[in-house]
Design an enzyme around this catalytic site. Structure first.
Site, PDB file in Angstrom:
ATOM      1  N   HIS A  91      -8.973   9.962   3.647  1.00 26.87           N
ATOM      2  CA  HIS A  91      -8.754   8.845   2.732  1.00 26.87           C
ATOM      3  C   HIS A  91      -9.025   9.337   1.319  1.00 26.87           C
ATOM      4  O   HIS A  91     -10.056   9.965   1.055  1.00 26.87           O
ATOM      5  CB  HIS A  91      -9.678   7.675   3.074  1.00 26.87           C
ATOM      6  CG  HIS A  91      -9.248   6.392   2.446  1.00 26.87           C
ATOM      7  ND1 HIS A  91      -9.352   6.144   1.090  1.00 26.87           N
ATOM      8  CD2 HIS A  91      -8.690   5.280   2.976  1.00 26.87           C
ATOM      9  CE1 HIS A  91      -8.882   4.944   0.825  1.00 26.87           C
ATOM     10  NE2 HIS A  91      -8.471   4.394   1.953  1.00 26.87           N
ATOM     11  N   GLU A 130       0.833  -1.194   0.000  1.00 29.19           N
ATOM     12  CA  GLU A 130       0.000   0.000   0.000  1.00 29.19           C
ATOM     13  C   GLU A 130       0.874   1.252   0.000  1.00 29.19           C
ATOM     14  O   GLU A 130       2.096   1.164   0.114  1.00 29.19           O
ATOM     15  CB  GLU A 130      -0.950  -0.012   1.212  1.00 29.19           C
ATOM     16  CG  GLU A 130      -1.955  -1.155   1.165  1.00 29.19           C
ATOM     17  CD  GLU A 130      -2.880  -1.194   2.353  1.00 29.19           C
ATOM     18  OE1 GLU A 130      -3.868  -1.939   2.279  1.00 29.19           O
ATOM     19  OE2 GLU A 130      -2.618  -0.490   3.355  1.00 29.19           O
ATOM     20  N   ARG A 170      -0.356   9.195   9.065  1.00 33.45           N
ATOM     21  CA  ARG A 170      -0.356   7.743   9.281  1.00 33.45           C
ATOM     22  C   ARG A 170      -0.089   6.998   7.981  1.00 33.45           C
ATOM     23  O   ARG A 170      -0.721   7.256   6.968  1.00 33.45           O
ATOM     24  CB  ARG A 170      -1.713   7.299   9.839  1.00 33.45           C
ATOM     25  CG  ARG A 170      -1.844   5.787  10.003  1.00 33.45           C
ATOM     26  CD  ARG A 170      -3.206   5.416  10.501  1.00 33.45           C
ATOM     27  NE  ARG A 170      -4.222   5.570   9.472  1.00 33.45           N
ATOM     28  CZ  ARG A 170      -4.699   4.575   8.726  1.00 33.45           C
ATOM     29  NH1 ARG A 170      -4.218   3.341   8.868  1.00 33.45           N
ATOM     30  NH2 ARG A 170      -5.633   4.801   7.832  1.00 33.45           N
ATOM     31  N   ARG A 201      -1.024   8.938   1.656  1.00 37.00           N
ATOM     32  CA  ARG A 201      -2.409   9.382   1.507  1.00 37.00           C
ATOM     33  C   ARG A 201      -2.569  10.897   1.485  1.00 37.00           C
ATOM     34  O   ARG A 201      -3.440  11.421   0.792  1.00 37.00           O
ATOM     35  CB  ARG A 201      -3.258   8.793   2.642  1.00 37.00           C
ATOM     36  CG  ARG A 201      -3.492   7.311   2.491  1.00 37.00           C
ATOM     37  CD  ARG A 201      -4.265   6.765   3.671  1.00 37.00           C
ATOM     38  NE  ARG A 201      -4.542   5.341   3.487  1.00 37.00           N
ATOM     39  CZ  ARG A 201      -5.119   4.579   4.405  1.00 37.00           C
ATOM     40  NH1 ARG A 201      -5.460   5.108   5.566  1.00 37.00           N
ATOM     41  NH2 ARG A 201      -5.344   3.302   4.175  1.00 37.00           N
ATOM     42  N   HIS A 229     -10.932  10.312   7.478  1.00 37.30           N
ATOM     43  CA  HIS A 229     -10.738   8.876   7.674  1.00 37.30           C
ATOM     44  C   HIS A 229     -10.065   8.517   8.995  1.00 37.30           C
ATOM     45  O   HIS A 229     -10.423   7.526   9.621  1.00 37.30           O
ATOM     46  CB  HIS A 229      -9.900   8.332   6.514  1.00 37.30           C
ATOM     47  CG  HIS A 229      -9.672   6.855   6.550  1.00 37.30           C
ATOM     48  ND1 HIS A 229     -10.710   5.947   6.520  1.00 37.30           N
ATOM     49  CD2 HIS A 229      -8.533   6.116   6.601  1.00 37.30           C
ATOM     50  CE1 HIS A 229     -10.223   4.718   6.554  1.00 37.30           C
ATOM     51  NE2 HIS A 229      -8.914   4.789   6.604  1.00 37.30           N
TER      52      HIS A 229
END
Length: 537
Positions: free
Chosen positions: A241, A119, A383, A287, A348
């Site tokens: 997100h 990811e 994060r 992100r 998110h």
């Protein structure tokens, strides 16, 4: 439970952090788990992607640490990152022992018999997962294990109102002694005395108009800890997100980061890819970069969404890797094996929270915070994908270890005063709560969202302060309800988010402001810490 019945450990929250903690405590202590809705409801259940851990031969602890530090934009606490990453493999083994069934390996993309995906922000394949519904597999397994424990009581449809501290009872040495808890079905508040209290309430993304989170993510633990005198930190770092399904009926449905990890492409309405113009990693950038890029393109072109396309991969591959996403998208008229799907960013994850140490202890003795409610130093300013469930598991274990080590030396709490409703009445103006809720979430989205300015933040703070005064007056005159408690908590946390954002005079990680568009490299990066004691002084 009986009024005033004492427990050893009161866990407020029933996600991966709270339930893994309950199981790690063993069978000797009396444990009560408070769940605001059904015990399966919460952010853990809806987590799609997986859990990051060093499991493959070509991966290493140092590589995982380096990726996390880079994603955190200079604000991660390296000691915490190492603490979490080193304990990752053991936590995965523990989950497997509990009965979690992860997706088996296919070809070369696996380790130890399990498939690993990659990811955004990760330099290796290290995300172990249960298809595209990892959270559901973890949550349901842990719930079954906890229900089998005779020493654990689960209170579903209950909500903590406030923590009870020794200071509030006039005792000399401050300590957390329990909590007032509202039975949402009987509309009755009881005091639950406890030798240890653990906040595992999740984040505060419901402060925003658009979010991937369930309705329970209302910042309850952060607000309660602040009112009890605990410091909070880094609340300006709200992760959006990048890819939430854009459809009027698709409420809160995110499209997993793993779709981009397996080759998904972000496209403009004319089919043009755009991510490489913002970052050489393209769709695999962290992100914050992806969300800002999408936000930029939407505003530049005046479009309502962008598109995510995985249809160039074989249909069998897509259906096998993303069965939940495939089925849900079909319900809304999109076949992801044949077409791109409309997506937008949505709030998110709350990267900041209640300040804790490596044992999950807060500033208040007897009070712990685990999971998204806490600020441990793992995430820094952003994060990295799939580090969140890992953090829940690691700090759930760390808190359990510390509680067990202290269990014999902490005395039972004194008798607690009952909840006082002698001077309140039932409200005949519930519409006030609904209107305030809507106003709060709209101005947070408009003024404290993906891109900020000083003027927007000040406007938001003015409105937050006015709302808080109105809500406090309402709270003091009427019987509490779940909606009122959530609104009270969200208004408090929204103001703390705004204050943290105003204090950071730079752009870093998830905090981007047009007034200070670059990081301040004139000094070492610093956390934004707010202390209620300073406010009271």
């Amino acid at each position: 439970m009986l009024p005033g019945e004492q427990v050893d450990v009161l866990i407020i929250g029933s996600g991966a952090a709270g339930l893994s903690l309950a199981l790690r405590l063993g069978t000797r202590l009396r444990v009560t788990v408070v769940a605001k809705g059904p015990v399966t409801e919460g952010s853990t259940y809806y987590a799609q992607g997986g859990i990051a851990a060093v499991l493959a031969d070509d991966d290493s602890v140092e590589a995982h640490i380096a990726d996390t530090l880079e994603a955190g934009a200079g604000l991660c606490r390296e000691e915490t990152v190492r603490f979490v990453v080193e304990r990752g493999p053991e936590c995965i083994r523990w989950l497997i022992e509990q009965g979690v069934v992860f997706t088996p390996a296919r070809g070369e993309d696996g380790a130890g018999g399990y498939h690993l995906t990659r990811e955004g922000g990760h330099s290796r394949r290290r995300i172990i997962h249960a298809a595209d519904a990892t959270g559901r597999a973890v949550q349901t397994t842990l719930v079954d294990r906890v229900r089998a424990r005779r020493n654990v009581r689960i209170l579903e449809h209950h909500m903590a109102v406030d923590l009870i501290t020794a200071r509030r009872l006039g005792l000399a040495e401050d300590r957390c002694l329990g909590a007032y808890v509202l039975d949402l079905q009987r509309q009755r508040v009881e005091a639950i005395p406890a030798r240890f209290v653990v906040l595992a309430t999740g984040g505060a993304s419901k402060a925003y108009l658009y979010t991937t989170n369930p309705d329970t993510s209302t910042g309850d633990g952060i607000a309660m800890a602040w009112r009890a005198g605990c410091r909070v930190a880094n609340l300006e770092f709200n992760q959006f997100h990048p890819t939430c399904l854009y459809h009027p009926e698709a409420r809160n449905f995110l499209i997993s980061e793993a779709v981009r990890g397996e080759g998904g492409r972000l496209l403009l309405p004319d089919g043009t890819r755009f991510m490489e113009e913002f970052d050489p990693r393209g769709e695999l950038a962290p992100r914050d970069i992806v969300a800002r890029a999408i936000d930029h393109e939407m505003k530049r072109l005046g479009i309502e969404c962008v598109y995510l396309d995985i249809s160039h991969r074989p249909p069998e591959f897509v259906r096998e890797h993303f069965p939940t996403i495939y089925r849900r998208c079909l319900e809304y008229g999109f076949d992801i094996t044949r077409e791109a799907i409309p997506v937008v960013p949505a709030a998110h994850y709350t990267c900041g929270g209640v300040v804790t140490d490596l044992a999950a202890r807060t500033d208040l003795p007897g009070l712990y915070a685990v999971g998204e409610v806490a600020c441990t130093g793992l995430h820094g300013a952003n994060r990295m994908a799939s580090n969140s469930l890992l953090e829940c598991l690691v700090f759930g274990a760390a808190a359990a270890e510390d509680i067990l080590a202290r269990a014999d030396e902490v005395p039972p709490p004194p008798p607690l005063p009952p909840w006082d409703e002698s001077r309140v009445t039932d409200s005949d103006e519930e519409v006030v709560v609904a209107h305030n809720w809507d106003e709060l979430r709209r101005f947070m989205w408009d003024y404290v969202g993906i891109v900020r300015t000083d003027k927007r933040l000040q406007r938001a703070r003015n409105r937050a302060q006015l709302l808080r005064s109105e809500i406090q007056e309402y709270y003091g005159n009427f019987r509490v309800t779940g909606d009122l408690l959530e609104l009270r908590n969200l208004a408090q946390v929204a103001e703390l988010i705004i204050r943290c954002a105003q204090a950071r005079k730079e752009s870093r990680g998830l905090h981007y402001t047009l007034d200070y568009p670059r990081p301040d490299d004139s000094r070492p990066p610093r956390d934004t810490v707010l202390d209620p004691a300073a406010d009271a002084a």
